[in-house]
Scaffold this active site. Structure first.
Site, PDB file in Angstrom:
ATOM      1  CE  LYS A 215      -4.324  -1.745   1.963  1.00 27.13           C
ATOM      2  NZ  LYS A 215      -5.292  -1.639   3.082  1.00 27.13           N
TER       3      LYS A 215
ATOM      4  NE  ARG B 245      -7.747  -8.547   2.085  1.00 27.36           N
ATOM      5  CZ  ARG B 245      -7.590  -7.713   1.050  1.00 27.36           C
ATOM      6  NH1 ARG B 245      -6.658  -6.769   1.112  1.00 27.36           N
ATOM      7  NH2 ARG B 245      -8.342  -7.835  -0.019  1.00 27.36           N
TER       8      ARG B 245
END
Length: 291
Positions: free
Chosen positions: A233, A267
């Site tokens: 991210k 995740r």
């Protein structure tokens, strides 16, 4: 005074087995990897890679072989600036994949959606968990669907305007997640089936994201397993100035930090590398005396 690495370590939980519909998962204090399977054309890292059924099945099978404990399937990108697709299209993307995987894989399958109709179709196809990026606060009906089918749930912090307000970052995240937890419990979702996610990157500044990563362990006070979703991210891009395909090392650092603080679920896109990093962090954590 800032906490030391030792004081960030949380006590090991008692091992327990959790059932998500017809699949079980043993929570024993060790890290569990949630493999990301995006069947979308526009996800920020792997958009378009797994749009065919054959490719999606191959990727999911590979992630399980590499050690994934859950496969999280998404048919709607939630990247910044994403365009919401019609519910019918989202269902068409995810249901064939879930139906095919439900008969092949032994691990639980999660549906990453905030749409009740999509969740209902996915559960009917064989999904075991519902992963809602709005923590049941946009569509509380999702809690009822989960309860009716004995699904597990992943409830994420995603609060409009959060990035515009200063101070008390962790306290406000905890308050939001408590509301999500209350919605789930009131609908009849069993407490042991609930996982909480602080929502790295969603409505948050870079300073807030880094603070969350440094203080993840504090959210264990909510009494539920935690999940970190920081894989590739922008929180990593802001530090390393790298595009998504070069953010693996940064992701591994966030994984190690999370495991050190007792986060149970990670995740990620890259299962094998993150599982290795998680196991190494866990080994050091287990060897460090509590204080």
């Amino acid at each position: 005074m800032s906490p030391t690495l030792t004081t960030l370590i949380a006590p090991e939980p008692t091992p327990r087995t959790v059932r998500f519909r017809d699949k079980t998962l043993t929570l024993d204090g060790g890290p569990k990897i949630v493999g990301i399977l995006n069947v979308t054309p526009d996800s920020f890292f792997d958009g378009g890679r797994h749009q065919t059924l054959e490719s999606a099945l191959r990727q999911a099978t590979q992630m399980v072989a590499e050690g994934a404990s859950i496969i999280d399937i998404g048919g709607q990108s939630t990247r910044p600036g994403h365009v919401e697709v019609p519910v019918e299209e989202e269902i068409a993307r995810v249901v064939p994949v879930i139906e095919a995987l439900a008969g092949r894989l032994q691990v639980p399958l999660s549906i990453d959606t905030y749409q009740p109709a999509v969740a209902r179709a996915a559960v009917q196809a064989g999904a075991n968990l519902i992963n809602d990026v709005h923590g049941f606060q946009r569509h509380p009906e999702l809690a009822e669907i989960a309860a009716q089918h004995d699904c597990g749930v992943i409830l994420m912090h995603n609060e409009a305007g959060f990035s515009e307000s200063a101070g008390a970052t962790m306290e406000r995240i905890a308050a939001f997640l408590r509301r999500s937890l209350d919605l789930a419990l009131a609908a009849g979702v069993a407490h042991e089936r609930i996982i909480l996610d602080p929502g790295i990157g969603f409505e948050k500044t870079q300073v807030q994201n880094l603070e969350i990563l440094a203080r993840l362990g504090e959210l264990r006070a909510l009494g539920c397993p935690l999940l970190l979703g920081a894989s590739r991210k922008s929180v990593i891009a802001h530090v390393l100035a790298l595009p998504p395909d070069q953010r693996l090392e940064g992701t591994l650092a966030t994984t190690a930090l999370a495991v050190w603080q007792g986060v149970e679920f990670i995740r990620v896109h890259d299962v094998s590398a993150n599982l290795r990093a998680a196991r190494m962090a866990q080994a050091v954590r287990n060897a460090t005396p509590l204080s």
